[in-house]
Design a protein around this motif. Structure first.
Motif, short mmCIF file in Angstrom:
data_model
loop_
_atom_site.label_atom_id
_atom_site.label_comp_id
_atom_site.label_asym_id
_atom_site.label_seq_id
_atom_site.Cartn_x
_atom_site.Cartn_y
_atom_site.Cartn_z
N ILE A 5 0.79 -1.15 0.05
CA ILE A 5 -0.06 0.11 -0.01
C ILE A 5 0.92 1.20 0.00
O ILE A 5 0.43 2.42 -0.14
N GLY A 6 2.23 1.11 0.31
CA GLY A 6 3.17 2.28 0.36
C GLY A 6 3.05 3.39 1.37
O GLY A 6 3.24 4.46 1.07
N LEU A 7 2.61 2.81 2.48
CA LEU A 7 2.39 3.45 3.53
C LEU A 7 3.57 3.76 4.53
O LEU A 7 4.13 2.53 4.45
N ALA A 8 3.91 4.86 4.67
CA ALA A 8 5.33 5.05 5.54
C ALA A 8 5.48 4.47 6.66
O ALA A 8 4.35 4.57 7.55
N TYR A 9 6.29 3.78 7.00
CA TYR A 9 6.37 3.14 8.47
C TYR A 9 7.83 3.01 8.78
O TYR A 9 8.66 3.24 7.86
N GLU A 10 7.86 2.70 10.13
CA GLU A 10 9.51 2.42 10.61
C GLU A 10 9.23 1.09 11.43
O GLU A 10 8.45 0.79 12.09
N ALA A 11 10.07 0.12 10.92
CA ALA A 11 10.32 -1.01 11.52
C ALA A 11 11.42 -1.21 12.56
O ALA A 11 12.26 -1.04 12.58
N HIS A 12 10.60 -2.08 13.80
CA HIS A 12 11.65 -2.44 14.97
C HIS A 12 11.62 -3.95 14.87
O HIS A 12 10.50 -4.55 15.00
N ARG A 13 12.82 -4.58 14.87
CA ARG A 13 13.13 -5.85 15.15
C ARG A 13 12.70 -6.33 16.58
O ARG A 13 13.34 -6.06 17.36
N ILE A 14 11.72 -7.39 16.66
CA ILE A 14 11.48 -7.82 18.07
C ILE A 14 12.18 -9.18 17.96
O ILE A 14 11.66 -10.10 17.07
N ASP A 15 13.15 -9.61 18.63
CA ASP A 15 13.90 -10.87 18.57
C ASP A 15 13.10 -11.73 19.58
O ASP A 15 13.44 -11.71 20.67
N ILE A 16 12.42 -12.78 18.94
CA ILE A 16 11.88 -13.53 19.77
C ILE A 16 12.76 -14.59 20.16
O ILE A 16 12.54 -15.38 21.27
N GLY A 17 14.09 -14.78 19.73
CA GLY A 17 14.83 -15.71 20.27
C GLY A 17 15.53 -15.37 21.41
O GLY A 17 16.02 -16.10 22.37
N THR A 18 15.52 -13.83 21.84
CA THR A 18 15.88 -13.50 23.13
C THR A 18 14.58 -12.95 24.03
O THR A 18 14.95 -12.37 24.98
N ASN A 19 13.54 -13.46 23.63
CA ASN A 19 12.25 -13.12 24.37
C ASN A 19 12.01 -11.50 24.49
O ASN A 19 11.40 -11.06 25.63
N ASP A 20 12.20 -10.75 23.36
CA ASP A 20 11.72 -9.43 23.33
C ASP A 20 10.57 -9.13 23.47
O ASP A 20 9.94 -8.20 24.31
N GLN A 21 9.68 -10.18 23.04
CA GLN A 21 8.22 -10.12 22.81
C GLN A 21 7.72 -10.33 24.42
O GLN A 21 6.50 -9.99 24.53
#
Length: 236
Positions: free
Chosen positions: A41-57
């Motif tokens: 859709i071309g909507l401007a966004y900023e991505a943040h990496r959530i590392d589930i391997g280190t339980n960021d979530q």
């Protein structure tokens, strides 16, 4: 300049561009639904990496956004009425973004709900069943001596692929000639099943005709190719 300071997650993952939609995700089958949608859709966004391997979530900051501790999640600084909106659950996010932009969801009421039913089909069957195939075929479950769970989920995955095969028999996309959020919701999971999970032979994927052709068409889309790599993996 949008003020996102009311959201605790931004203390751990600060927004460089607070006026843009904030995506908290990882390139998993559920995560890429949203990144693919945003690229389409071309909507401007900023991505943040959530590392589930280190339980960021499971950190307090992430749980403040999604108490279920799963990716993806978003904050849209330009939510309804101009008020920031936090949202989790990939299917809900797809619906929200489609309605926000008027893209990839039919305007005709009947076709709109037909599309939504296929999104729900992915959420209720494709993701959960394919994920169990991955667990019992590739991950810790493969060490279980009793193979009945694997056989059950293998058979269910084959059945689900059969449903998609029938649906796609005379269609380019799940909704005929219209590429929609139903395709976006499903592509990553089928790709993962036969790729990362290594279950191509297990589920007899090559005996199908229409699903492989649909997957190839989907993966050829530039926005899909970009979305599959977002957020970027660590280079460590």
């Amino acid at each position: 300049m949008s003020d996102l300071s009311a959201f605790p997650i931004t203390a751990r993952w600060p927004a460089k561009y607070p006026d843009r939609l904030q995506l908290y995700s990882l390139a998993t089958p559920n995560g890429v639904k949203v990144s693919i949608m945003l690229e389409e859709i071309g909507l401007a966004y900023e991505a943040h990496r959530i590392d589930i391997g280190t339980n960021d979530q499971l950190t307090p900051e992430f749980l403040s956004l999604n108490p279920n501790g799963k990716i993806p999640a978003i904050i849209d600084p330009d939510g309804p009425g101009g008020t920031p909106l936090a949202l989790f659950e990939s299917g809900a996010i797809l619906l929200y973004l489609a309605e926000k932009t008027g893209r990839l969801l039919p305007s005709d009421v009947a076709r709109r709900y037909e599309t939504i039913q296929w999104v729900f089909f992915q959420m209720a069957f494709v993701g959960p069943m394919f994920g169990q195939v991955g667990y019992f075929h590739k991950f810790a479950g493969r060490e279980i001596e009793d193979k009945r769970p694997l056989e059950h989920y293998r058979d269910e995955a084959r059945r689900i692929l059969g449903v998609l095969e029938t649906r796609l028999a005379d269609r380019q996309w799940i909704m005929d000639d219209a590429y929609t959020i139903a395709d976006i919701a499903t592509l990553g999971w089928v790709r993962n099943l036969i790729g990362y999970y290594g279950a191509r032979q297990l589920v007899a994927f090559d005996e199908l005709k229409h699903v492989p052709a649909w997957l190839e068409r989907g993966l050829a889309r530039p926005a899909v190719q970009r979305g599959l790599e977002i957020p970027k993996r660590d280079q460590r």
